[in-house]
Design a protein around this motif. Structure first.
Motif, short mmCIF file in Angstrom:
data_model
loop_
_atom_site.label_atom_id
_atom_site.label_comp_id
_atom_site.label_asym_id
_atom_site.label_seq_id
_atom_site.Cartn_x
_atom_site.Cartn_y
_atom_site.Cartn_z
N GLN A 25 -2.52 5.55 1.48
CA GLN A 25 -3.50 4.53 1.80
C GLN A 25 -3.35 4.06 3.24
O GLN A 25 -4.34 3.81 3.94
N HIS B 246 -6.12 4.45 6.33
CA HIS B 246 -6.53 3.30 7.14
C HIS B 246 -6.36 3.56 8.63
O HIS B 246 -7.20 3.17 9.44
N ARG C 75 0.84 -1.20 0.00
CA ARG C 75 0.00 0.00 0.00
C ARG C 75 0.88 1.25 0.00
O ARG C 75 2.01 1.24 0.49
#
Length: 287
Positions: free
Chosen positions: A256, A260, A252
């Motif tokens: 990203q 998260h 990732r």
């Protein structure tokens, strides 16, 4: 330096910190050292693949091409007419150094980059010249023998003997033999050639030299590194392990990961730098 800078425009806060350089190749080595620190600092927080990231990386490459020129100078007297190729492979070394450099190393980029550049140049000569290193005298003798053998073969309608080569070149037979043996080091034979055959003529054997030649298992070093890394990963906090897993296991991006975890990309970058430094230190200590 100001003669090659222009206004940075109205970009984001991150890119406002980067001066827009009209011609990075004209930056003096002294100014390049100072500017490189700024660009490397921003490269750590910019998103890979973005226009801003590519601008910072490409500018670093162009600003530091003088390092490639400096390293290539030591090879200018080789007489091979390969300076353009040397510059190209040296630039590959520079790019590798830029991609792997970290400000946390507390070492000047020039000191870090030169070994990469020289290493690529040496690898180029290793891959494109003699397969086995022989003295310069024998390298030159190989060329002379090749031309003489061709001339005498035409005159004699057959391959000349060592004695005939010796007499024609006014050399001892031992010197001629040394030159002929050394010529075998110019090209390495393929290990895929069947046993008893040559690259020009195959044999009836289905077994090649590669089948009976041992080699180092490339996975052994990886196994050793993973074995040493496992307890270090276990000592990390749960969040740090999650970040490592998302970045290198799931591939990732920092953005990203930040989404998260509910934190900024810059915060993720700092956390990654801290964790990787801790793991690196642990690996070095074990070694």
């Amino acid at each position: 330096m100001s003669t090659v800078l222009k206004a940075s425009g109205t970009r984001s806060d991150t890119t406002d910190a980067l001066p827009q350089i009209a011609d990075p190749g004209k930056i003096s080595p002294k100014d390049a050292r100072a500017l490189s620190k700024l660009f490397f600092d921003q490269l750590q927080v910019l998103e890979e693949g973005t226009h801003e990231y590519q601008y910072a990386r490409n500018t670093l490459i162009e600003m530091n091409l003088s390092l490639v020129q400096f390293a290539a100078k030591r090879y200018r007297n080789r007489g091979d007419g390969q300076m353009e190729d040397i510059i190209q492979v040296g630039t590959i070394g520079l790019i590798k150094a830029i991609d792997r450099f970290e400000l946390s190393r507390e070492v000047e980029f020039t000191s870090f980059a030169i070994p990469y550049i020289v290493g690529e140049i040496k690898r180029f000569f290793r891959d494109t010249t003699w397969s086995v290193h022989v003295p310069r005298r024998l390298q030159e003798l190989r060329v002379t023998l090749a031309k003489t053998k061709e001339d005498l073969s035409t005159k004699l309608s057959r391959e000349p003997t060592v004695a005939e080569l010796s007499a024609h070149l006014d050399l001892t037979e031992e010197e001629v033999i040394d030159g002929l043996i050394a010529a075998n080091g110019y090209n390495a034979g393929s290990i895929d050639v069947p046993l008893g055959g040559t690259e020009q003529g195959p044999s009836d054997s289905k077994t090649s030299y590669a089948d009976i030649t041992g080699d180092r298992d490339p996975g052994m070093e990886m196994v050793e590194n993973l074995h040493a890394l496992a307890p270090l990963l276990g000592s990390l906090s749960e969040r740090d392990r999650e970040i490592i897993a998302m970045r290198f296991g799931q591939e990732r991006t920092q953005s990203q990961i930040g989404e998260h975890l509910g934190i900024s990309q810059m915060h993720v970058s700092r956390l990654l730098a801290r964790v990787l430094a801790k793991l690196r230190e642990g690996m070095l200590t074990q070694n």
